[in-house]
Design a protein around this motif. Structure first.
Motif, short mmCIF file in Angstrom:
data_model
loop_
_atom_site.label_atom_id
_atom_site.label_comp_id
_atom_site.label_asym_id
_atom_site.label_seq_id
_atom_site.Cartn_x
_atom_site.Cartn_y
_atom_site.Cartn_z
N SER A 191 -49.33 -8.98 -11.20
CA SER A 191 -50.37 -9.58 -12.04
C SER A 191 -49.70 -10.44 -13.10
CB SER A 191 -51.23 -8.50 -12.69
OG SER A 191 -50.45 -7.75 -13.62
N PRO A 192 -50.44 -11.37 -13.68
CA PRO A 192 -49.84 -12.25 -14.71
C PRO A 192 -49.76 -11.59 -16.08
CG PRO A 192 -52.11 -12.89 -14.31
CD PRO A 192 -51.80 -11.81 -13.31
N SER A 193 -49.30 -10.35 -16.12
CA SER A 193 -49.15 -9.64 -17.39
C SER A 193 -47.88 -10.10 -18.09
CB SER A 193 -49.08 -8.13 -17.14
OG SER A 193 -47.92 -7.81 -16.40
N GLN A 194 -47.77 -9.77 -19.35
CA GLN A 194 -46.60 -10.17 -20.12
C GLN A 194 -45.33 -9.54 -19.53
OE1 GLN A 194 -46.83 -12.44 -22.57
NE2 GLN A 194 -44.59 -12.51 -22.59
N GLU A 195 -45.45 -8.29 -19.10
CA GLU A 195 -44.30 -7.60 -18.51
C GLU A 195 -43.87 -8.27 -17.21
OE1 GLU A 195 -42.99 -3.10 -17.01
OE2 GLU A 195 -45.06 -3.52 -17.64
N ALA A 196 -44.86 -8.63 -16.37
CA ALA A 196 -44.54 -9.28 -15.10
C ALA A 196 -43.89 -10.64 -15.33
CB ALA A 196 -45.80 -9.42 -14.27
N LEU A 197 -44.41 -11.39 -16.29
CA LEU A 197 -43.85 -12.71 -16.58
C LEU A 197 -42.42 -12.60 -17.11
CD1 LEU A 197 -46.96 -14.47 -18.16
CD2 LEU A 197 -46.04 -14.73 -15.85
N SER A 198 -42.15 -11.54 -17.87
CA SER A 198 -40.79 -11.34 -18.38
C SER A 198 -39.83 -11.03 -17.22
CB SER A 198 -40.76 -10.21 -19.41
OG SER A 198 -41.03 -8.96 -18.81
N ARG A 199 -40.34 -10.37 -16.18
CA ARG A 199 -39.50 -10.11 -15.01
C ARG A 199 -39.16 -11.41 -14.29
NH1 ARG A 199 -43.05 -4.94 -12.94
NH2 ARG A 199 -42.14 -3.38 -14.39
N LEU A 200 -40.13 -12.30 -14.24
CA LEU A 200 -39.85 -13.62 -13.65
C LEU A 200 -38.78 -14.35 -14.45
CD1 LEU A 200 -43.40 -15.01 -12.68
CD2 LEU A 200 -41.72 -13.90 -11.22
N GLY A 201 -38.83 -14.18 -15.77
CA GLY A 201 -37.87 -14.85 -16.63
C GLY A 201 -36.45 -14.36 -16.44
N ARG A 202 -36.30 -13.17 -15.85
CA ARG A 202 -34.95 -12.61 -15.65
C ARG A 202 -34.37 -12.91 -14.26
NH1 ARG A 202 -37.41 -8.25 -18.54
NH2 ARG A 202 -37.75 -7.06 -16.62
N ILE A 203 -35.05 -13.71 -13.47
CA ILE A 203 -34.54 -14.07 -12.14
C ILE A 203 -33.24 -14.86 -12.28
CG2 ILE A 203 -34.97 -15.48 -10.08
CD1 ILE A 203 -37.91 -14.83 -10.33
N ASP A 204 -32.23 -14.46 -11.51
CA ASP A 204 -30.98 -15.21 -11.48
C ASP A 204 -30.42 -15.23 -10.06
OD1 ASP A 204 -29.55 -12.80 -11.00
OD2 ASP A 204 -29.41 -12.40 -13.14
N VAL A 221 -47.43 -15.84 -7.09
CA VAL A 221 -46.42 -15.64 -6.06
C VAL A 221 -45.68 -16.96 -5.80
CG1 VAL A 221 -45.99 -14.92 -3.68
CG2 VAL A 221 -47.78 -13.79 -5.02
N VAL A 222 -46.43 -18.05 -5.76
CA VAL A 222 -45.82 -19.37 -5.58
C VAL A 222 -44.87 -19.67 -6.75
CG1 VAL A 222 -46.25 -21.85 -5.43
CG2 VAL A 222 -47.77 -20.24 -4.25
N ARG A 223 -45.31 -19.33 -7.95
CA ARG A 223 -44.48 -19.57 -9.13
C ARG A 223 -43.18 -18.77 -9.04
NH1 ARG A 223 -46.39 -18.29 -15.40
NH2 ARG A 223 -44.41 -18.82 -16.41
N ALA A 224 -43.27 -17.52 -8.60
CA ALA A 224 -42.08 -16.68 -8.47
C ALA A 224 -41.10 -17.28 -7.47
CB ALA A 224 -42.48 -15.27 -8.04
N MET A 225 -41.61 -17.78 -6.35
CA MET A 225 -40.74 -18.35 -5.33
C MET A 225 -40.11 -19.67 -5.80
SD MET A 225 -40.85 -16.13 -2.90
CE MET A 225 -40.33 -16.89 -1.38
N LYS A 226 -40.88 -20.48 -6.52
CA LYS A 226 -40.34 -21.73 -7.04
C LYS A 226 -39.24 -21.46 -8.07
CE LYS A 226 -44.29 -24.83 -6.37
NZ LYS A 226 -45.33 -25.66 -7.04
N LEU A 227 -39.48 -20.48 -8.92
CA LEU A 227 -38.49 -20.14 -9.95
C LEU A 227 -37.21 -19.60 -9.30
CD1 LEU A 227 -38.10 -20.11 -12.99
CD2 LEU A 227 -39.05 -17.80 -13.04
N ALA A 228 -37.39 -18.76 -8.27
CA ALA A 228 -36.24 -18.20 -7.57
C ALA A 228 -35.43 -19.32 -6.91
CB ALA A 228 -36.71 -17.20 -6.52
N ARG A 229 -36.12 -20.25 -6.33
CA ARG A 229 -35.43 -21.37 -5.66
C ARG A 229 -34.68 -22.22 -6.68
NH1 ARG A 229 -38.55 -25.48 -1.52
NH2 ARG A 229 -36.72 -26.58 -0.72
#
Length: 299
Positions: A191-204, A221-229
């Motif tokens: 979900s787009p919660s603050q905690e979930a968004l912070s996990r996206l921010g830690r992708i490396d 989900v698309v945002r997560a994949m784009k950020l990971a890429r």
């Protein structure tokens, strides 16, 4: 086979004529034009490409229900491709389906195969029979090399982030549970919660991001994949649509069949795939992982 018609709408740039010698199929034509369609038309396009055998014999209403849209959208989509209406599009689908069967690219049910249930199936039996077919179709079509690559990626990642929202949130959570039993570090974004968004921010680049989607993927989900890429992280897509944006963004793509006579998609094959992936990781070092599972259960 006749060449497919060119789009005649004045609202957009006309499509280039298809060379008659090329004999371009309906599926290829749709994929080439995919980025031109509206969001609802893309849902129809994805379903047609992935379920040509069904579209060849469905009504526009049945196709609309399976693609989670309206019959009017199906008709407009047909017209956007240059057809008079859905019957003409369906004619091309049938032609392509027959050519695939003749070429051995699509299997046909064997006469000797024993049916699961009698011919007068009730609703329960029809749904179970569809799930049985989904698992078998998924197993037949999936690439062993893709599975091995996905297992290697999971086992070798410092941390795994699984992105799946709505109905996919359950499967994201279950995959996380299976990996944690093996003492692998795993988180979910559901979900787009603050905690979930912070996990996206830690992708490396030491992480693996797994995106789960059914039909049209959720923007998160698309945002997560784009950020990971963008951050050079490993990416795996598990989806039921070959034209899914999540699949396009992933390095490794795993597809499952989700056909269902019910009012929702079937995820039986997805569940089977998730458990098989976890078992594949476990089998890399069964003795070591067995000790980890025992220690986890004693916590």
């Amino acid at each position: 086979m006749e060449a497919l018609p060119m789009k005649r709408s004045a609202a957009t740039t006309p499509a280039a004529p298809i060379e008659a010698a090329g004999h371009q199929t309906l599926s290829a034509y749709i994929q080439a034009r995919f980025d031109e369609f509206s969001r609802s038309q893309k849902d129809v396009a994805q379903y047609i490409v992935d379920h040509l055998d069904e579209v060849a014999f469905q009504t526009a209403e049945e196709l609309a229900r399976r693609a989670n849209t309206s019959s009017s959208t199906v008709v407009r989509f047909s017209q956007a491709l240059g057809f008079e209406g859905f019957p003409e599009l369906q004619g091309q689908a049938r032609e392509e389906y027959r050519r695939r069967v003749a070429a051995g690219l699509i299997g046909t049910p064997t006469a000797t195969a024993e049916p699961l249930f009698s011919l007068d199936q009730n609703e329960f039996e029809t749904a179970v029979a569809a799930d049985h077919v989904n698992v078998e179709e998924t197993a037949r079509k999936i690439s062993r090399s893709d599975i091995e690559s996905a297992i290697d990626a999971i086992a070798g990642a410092r941390r795994v982030l699984i992105a799946g929202t709505d109905q996919m949130a359950f499967f994201a959570s279950y995959l996380r549970h299976l990996l944690m039993l093996l003492d692998l570090q795993a988180d979910i974004v559901a979900s787009p919660s603050q905690e979930a968004l912070s996990r996206l921010g830690r992708i490396d680049d030491s992480m693996l991001v797994i995106g789960l989607s059914a039909g049209r993927p959720h923007p998160l989900v698309v945002r997560a994949m784009k950020l990971a890429r963008h951050r050079k992280a490993g990416t795996v897509a598990i989806t039921d649509a070959t034209l899914s944006e999540v699949a396009k963004l992933a390095q490794i793509r795993l597809y499952y069949s989700s056909n269902s006579p019910a009012y929702v998609r079937s995820h039986t094959a997805l569940l089977s795939m998730i458990q098989a992936l976890a078992y594949g990781v476990y089998s890399r070092d069964a003795e070591q992982y067995a000790d980890r599972i025992k220690a986890f259960r004693l916590k």
